[in-house]
Design an enzyme around this catalytic site. Structure first.
Site, PDB file in Angstrom:
ATOM      1  CE1 TYR A 104      -4.079  -1.624  -0.422  1.00 32.93           C
ATOM      2  CE2 TYR A 104      -3.136  -3.187   1.136  1.00 32.93           C
ATOM      3  CZ  TYR A 104      -4.095  -2.860   0.190  1.00 32.93           C
ATOM      4  OH  TYR A 104      -5.066  -3.769  -0.152  1.00 32.93           O
ATOM      5  NE  ARG A 135      -2.601  -0.092  -5.486  1.00 30.35           N
ATOM      6  CZ  ARG A 135      -3.906  -0.260  -5.385  1.00 30.35           C
ATOM      7  NH1 ARG A 135      -4.389  -1.087  -4.492  1.00 30.35           N
ATOM      8  NH2 ARG A 135      -4.714   0.388  -6.174  1.00 30.35           N
ATOM      9  CD  GLN A 176     -16.186  -1.175  -7.923  1.00 29.18           C
ATOM     10  OE1 GLN A 176     -15.977  -2.376  -7.825  1.00 29.18           O
ATOM     11  NE2 GLN A 176     -16.556  -0.619  -9.056  1.00 29.18           N
ATOM     12  CG  ASP A 229      -7.747   7.147  -7.133  1.00 28.01           C
ATOM     13  OD1 ASP A 229      -8.612   8.043  -7.116  1.00 28.01           O
ATOM     14  OD2 ASP A 229      -7.754   6.245  -8.008  1.00 28.01           O
ATOM     15  CG  HIS A 238     -13.694  -1.598  -2.571  1.00 25.67           C
ATOM     16  ND1 HIS A 238     -13.583  -2.006  -3.875  1.00 25.67           N
ATOM     17  CD2 HIS A 238     -14.841  -2.165  -2.105  1.00 25.67           C
ATOM     18  CE1 HIS A 238     -14.619  -2.788  -4.186  1.00 25.67           C
ATOM     19  NE2 HIS A 238     -15.391  -2.889  -3.137  1.00 25.67           N
ATOM     20  N   GLY A 294     -15.576   2.573 -15.938  1.00 28.01           N
ATOM     21  CA  GLY A 294     -14.271   2.007 -15.607  1.00 28.01           C
ATOM     22  C   GLY A 294     -14.296   0.913 -14.564  1.00 28.01           C
ATOM     23  CB  THR A 295     -16.226  -0.797 -12.369  1.00 30.72           C
ATOM     24  OG1 THR A 295     -16.316  -2.035 -11.634  1.00 30.72           O
ATOM     25  CG2 THR A 295     -17.629  -0.302 -12.686  1.00 30.72           C
TER      26      THR A 295
END
Ligand code: APR
Length: 232
Positions: free
Chosen positions: A55, A58, A88, A91, A106, A172-173
Site C-alpha cells: 500500500y 500504491r 471502488q 485514490d 473499498h 471504468g469497472t
C-alpha cells in the site's frame, strides 16, 4: 424544481489514464501480486510488512498522479445536477478534480485506521504507513482499506443513494467484484444507465446505453450531452 439526481459508480478504469493501473486488465495489479498475499486479513496477520509495503507503493503512485479528463467531467456534472460519486477506487482523484460527495466503498489509501477500534480513522502524512505507528489505544495502524473477505460497510449507504437516482453512470469497472457490482440492481427499474468502458461490461437491457471508449474520451462527451440536456 428538484435537480436531477445522478449517481456515478466508478472503478479502476477511471484512474487508468492518470497512471494508476487497473486490476483485471492484462498486466493489471492482480497479475503482478496475489490477492491472498497483500489484500486479505490473513495476509495482514501473516506478513504485515509486505502488506504495508504494497500500500505504500500504491500511495506513492497516487500522490504523484493527477486527475484526468474523466474525473474533471464527473465533477463538472455538479454545475447542473445533484451528483453522488460511489467509487471502488482508493485514490483521491475524484476529490482532487472537485467532486464534493464521494463515497469510497473499498476504503481510502491516504487514511489509516486502528486495529483495536475501527472507528478511529486518521490521515496518513506522507507516502508511508510504517510498522510501529500506533493509534491512541496503542494498537498498530492498518491501511483504511476493505480487504477481500471483509464486509463492505458502506454498501447500504450506496444502495440507498442509487435507489433514489434518476440516472446511473457506470465508468471504468469490470463489475466482477461483489457486493459492489450488485449495486446496479438498486436502481429503480426503467431508469437509464450509461456505461463508459472500452470493454464489454455485464449489463444489458433497454435502459442500458454504452459508450465504448476510454473514460477520458467517453466521460467528457457524456457529461457535455447531459449538461446540455439538463440546462436546456
Ligand atoms: N477508461 C475506462 N475504462 C477502462 C480504462 C479506461 N482508460 N482502462 C480500463 N478500463 C476498464 C476495463 O475495461 C475494466 O472494465 O476498467 C475496468 C477495470 O476493471 P477492474 O480492473 O476489475 O477494476 P474494478 O472494477 O475497479 O475492480 C473492483 O476489485 O480488486 C478489487 O478492490 C479492488 O476496487 C477494486 C475492485
Amino acid at each position: 424544481m428538484a435537480r436531477t439526481r445522478i449517481v456515478v459508480l466508478s472503478g479502476a478504469g477511471v484512474s487508468a489514464e492518470s497512471g494508476l493501473g487497473t486490476f483485471r486488465d492484462s498486466g493489471g495489479l492482480w497479475e503482478q501480486y496475489r490477492i491472498q498475499d497483500v489484500a486479505t486479513p490473513e495476509a495482514w496477520a501473516a506478513d504485515p510488512v509486505k502488506v504495508l509495503r504494497f500500500y505504500d507503493m500504491r500511495r506513492e503512485q497516487c500522490l504523484n498522479a493527477v486527475p484526468n479528463a474523466a474525473h474533471h467531467a464527473i465533477a463538472e456534472l455538479e454545475r447542473v445536477f445533484d451528483v453522488d460519486v460511489i467509487t471502488q477506487n482508493i485514490d483521491d482523484l475524484h476529490e482532487r478534480a472537485g467532486s464534493s460527495r464521494v463515497l469510497h466503498l473499498h476504503g481510502e489509501l491516504l487514511k489509516a485506521r486502528s486495529t483495536a477500534d475501527p472507528s478511529f480513522v486518521t490521515r496518513i502524512n506522507g507516502p508511508s504507513l510504517g510498522l510501529g505507528l500506533r493509534c491512541p489505544l496503542g494498537s498498530q495502524l492498518r491501511p483504511h482499506i476493505v480487504w477481500f473477505g471483509e464486509e463492505v460497510p458502506l454498501i447500504p449507504v450506496a444502495a440507498a443513494l442509487i435507489a433514489r437516482a434518476d440516472l446511473l453512470i457506470v465508468v471504468g469497472t469490470s463489475l466482477q467484484v461483489h457486493p459492489a457490482a450488485g449495486l446496479v440492481h438498486a436502481l429503480p427499474h426503467g431508469r437509464p444507465i450509461w456505461v463508459v468502458d472500452p470493454k464489454p461490461v455485464p449489463l444489458s437491457g433497454a435502459h442500458v446505453h454504452t459508450i465504448n471508449s476510454k473514460a477520458s474520451e467517453g466521460m467528457p462527451l457524456l457529461a457535455l450531452e447531459l449538461l446540455r440536456e439538463g440546462s436546456a
